[in-house]
Enzyme design. Structure first.
Site: not given
Length: 686
Positions: A590, A515-518
């Site tokens: 992201a 999530a969140d660009g990981a």
């Protein structure tokens, strides 16, 4: 003519070019409002009046256009402009050492990605002039012109080049010319000169000093002219970028020592002023691939005429690219051991029909009393350089079939041979192993006992480059297999599908998207065992294995992997591959910043700024800026300009015992891979 985030040493392979060792064969619809106001060569561009209107802009296409405007904005520093034409830098940042040893150098690879950026822009907007402009820039600046290669008329295809054995490390150089070894005949030269009415080669040199940072100028004349043709790698498989001596592609003896830089590389009784260029076939093949895409997309818009002239030039480039199919000295392919024992090739029996690591050409400067010229092919082929999609275009697509009598026929053979090569090299897990060579050790040496073969060429897990190993970087897997996936999606070729059916699950099993660009994609690979000797049918290679030993957040590799998965999903209907491809795209979104998409990386390899550059005892000379070149010289001592770089204090602190520096780099090729990945989704899934 390099590596992943987490393994600094392997990063040196990031551009995949390193053709080095190499040319030492010297003889003696309107856009959204944000785009409409963008600066730097991207004003509103309506579709051509006679073309079909492009489709409506989608969410991912909008992401492409956002990335496109960032790349084309002059304030962001991806290009330098010369007389209205743009030349891409290797990176926005200047302090970066990879295959190019400075960020404001550039490569033929970067030019091929510039073409890809503009071809994709044409598909989305219906405007094709930027694509044509990109080819014009390539032709003006990185394809040597008449003044750059003046004595080709003196080339004798019956005696292509004087043999010079390669050595493992720089300490083996200069290497002596050996006139006792007979090269084979060049079967392409007469056909090409009669077809195109010139003796010149139409191919890219791999490396340009865009800002003339080294100061060599045009043809080594020391002028302020930029860009300037330069070269670096010349001294064996163990020569990393940290051990190179950058030198002008035209040797006028104005820099270096009394013989310029020539006697660092070749040992001869006398030396002549000369020019020489090295081609990275991966880049030229990508340029052809992109021209095929441009033709396909423009044709779908009813506007094929808009790109017809440029596509014809791509076909011509493909004709000359056949030099990459030949042994370095045109020796017969197969069971070639001993420079004097290997039979000189006749006709086309010196062709392996693969994309080798390089081809090169050179000759005397115009003022030479006795003009001469030479050409070499490449004996070693790396899996990551193969491009069966380009081979398909050059053999099956009418507008890209070369004009020469045998060009399309050769590319048809090459397409089959390249797919066989990848089948032969596929490990039990699915990754593709290194490659093969017709000249073990670069001197037609004896390969290790039991070496498996491919059409008589010997298996090499790290062809051409050993520091770091040339097949360590996962990026080479993505670059090559993306083309296979595109071929599969385009033609349904069952061989391509079978390769992907095995490769895709392996790559996905070693990739995570959070999530969140990981995200984390494979970075470094380790290889063990070897393939079975090729018999024409894939064996499964139960004795050949690959292990992913590190992961990273290389945005270019992630983008290339996303494209591969999406092409495969479109062809096969694999929902999991599509989901992961889309997940990677969202992760890239992201990680946007003000000028592109990037993640920070630690450069522990920058400890090698202090590495000694081997200079033979008794040799003394100067770089163009006066930096001394002599025994004890280091990478940084012959590049003193780095001490004036705004990022140098970070490196200096590291060299003085501090922490390894962290940089956020914007490499041109990776930013274009990101942009085109967004566009591929809309192209395939609407």
């Amino acid at each position: 003519m390099r590596s992943p985030l987490s393994a600094p040493a392997a990063r040196l392979l990031r551009t995949g070019l390193l053709p080095g060792a190499l040319a030492v064969a010297l003889v003696a619809t309107a856009l959204p409002a944000a785009a409409a106001a963008a600066p730097g060569g991207a004003p509103p561009r309506p579709a051509a009046a006679d073309a079909e209107p492009p489709p409506a802009i989608s969410a991912y296409d909008d992401a492409f256009l956002e990335q496109y405007e960032k790349i084309k904005d002059p304030a962001n520093g991806y290009f330098r402009e010369f007389d209205g034409m743009l030349v891409p830098y290797h990176a926005v940042e200047t302090l970066i050492v990879e295959a190019p040893d400075h960020g404001h150098a550039t490569t033929s690879e970067a030019f091929s990605y510039y073409l890809w950026l503009e071809a994709t822009y044409g598909r989305i907007t219906g405007e094709w002039q930027p694509f044509n402009d990109a080819w014009a820039s390539m032709e003006a600046f990185i394809i040597p012109g008449t003044a750059d290669q003046p004595t080709n008329a003196s080339y004798n295809p019956d005696s292509p080049a004087t043999y010079i054995p390669e050595h493992d490390s720089p300490e083996g150089y200069p290497s002596a010319l050996d006139n006792s070894v007979t090269a084979g005949e060049d079967p392409l030269a007469d056909e090409l000169s009669s077809t195109y009415g010139t003796d010149e080669i139409y191919g890219m040199h791999w490396l340009l000093d865009v800002d003339n940072t080294y100061g060599y100028g045009f043809c080594g004349d020391g002028s302020d002219d930029a860009p300037a043709y330069i070269n670096t790698f010349q001294r064996g498989s163990q020569e990393s970028v940290w051990e190179t001596v950058p030198h002008p592609s035209c040797e006028t003896f104005d820099h270096g020592g009394p013989n310029g830089f020539l006697d660092l590389f070749t040992d001869d009784a006398s030396y002549s002023q000369q020019w020489r260029y090295t081609n990275a076939p991966d880049a030229d093949a990508r340029a052809v691939q992109v021209a095929y895409l441009a033709h396909t997309w423009a044709s779908e818009q009813g506007n094929a005429a808009a790109v017809a002239e440029t596509v014809a030039k791509a076909a011509k480039m493909g004709d000359y690219l056949r030099y990459a199919m030949y042994d370095k000295y045109f020796k017969e392919i197969g069971d070639c051991v001993g420079a004097n024992s290997c039979a000189p090739g006749t006709g086309k029996n010196s062709a392996h029909y693969l994309m080798s690591w390089y081809y090169a050409w050179g000759g005397a400067l115009q003022n030479a009393q006795y003009p001469w010229a030479w050409r070499i092919g490449g004996s070693s082929s790396h899996q990551g350089y193969q491009n069966p999609l380009a081979a398909y275009a050059l053999s099956e697509v009418d507008v890209l079939r070369p004009e020469s009598a045998t060009g399309a026929e050769d590319w048809a053979v090459s397409m089959d041979r390249q797919l066989e090569f990848l089948q032969w090299l596929q490990s039990a897990e699915g990754g593709i192993a290194g490659g093969a060579t017709n000249s073990w050790g670069g001197d037609y040496g004896e390969p290790p006992a039991g070496s498996p073969t491919f059409y008589g060429m010997y298996y090499d897990w790290q062809p051409v480059w050993h520091d770091p190993p040339s097949n360590r970087w996962f990026g080479f897997q993505v670059w090559g297999i993306e083309r296979v996936a595109q071929l599969y999606q385009t033609t349904g070729d069952e061989r391509a599908g079978a390769i992907l059916d095995k490769w895709v699950p392996w790559a996905m099993a070693n990739t995570t998207v959070g999530a969140d660009g990981a995200f984390a994609v494979p970075s470094d690979l380790e290889w063990s065992g070897q393939p079975d000797t090729w018999t024409g049918t894939p064996s499964g290679n139960t004795g050949l294995h690959v292990e992913v030993v590190s992961h990273g957040q290389d945005v270019g590799v992630a983008a290339g992997l996303a494209k591969t998965l999406l092409y495969y999903a479109a062809a096969s209907g694999d929902a999991e591959a599509r989901a992961m491809g889309e997940g990677l795209l969202d992760a890239l979104l992201a990680n946007r910043d003000a000028i592109g998409v990037a993640t920070p990386e630690v450069r522990a390899d920058y400890e090698r700024f202090g590495d000694e550059v081997y200079i033979p005892q008794g040799w003394s000379g100067q770089m163009a800026n006066g930096d001394p070149v002599e025994p004890g010289a280091t990478f940084s001592s012959i590049r003193s300009f780095y001490q004036d770089d705004p990022d140098w204090p970070q490196v200096e602190a590291y060299l003085n015992g501090g922490e390894a520096p962290t940089f956020t780099y914007h490499r041109f090729w990776s930013q274009v891979d990101v942009a085109t990945a967004f566009a591929v989704h809309d192209e395939l899934f609407g």
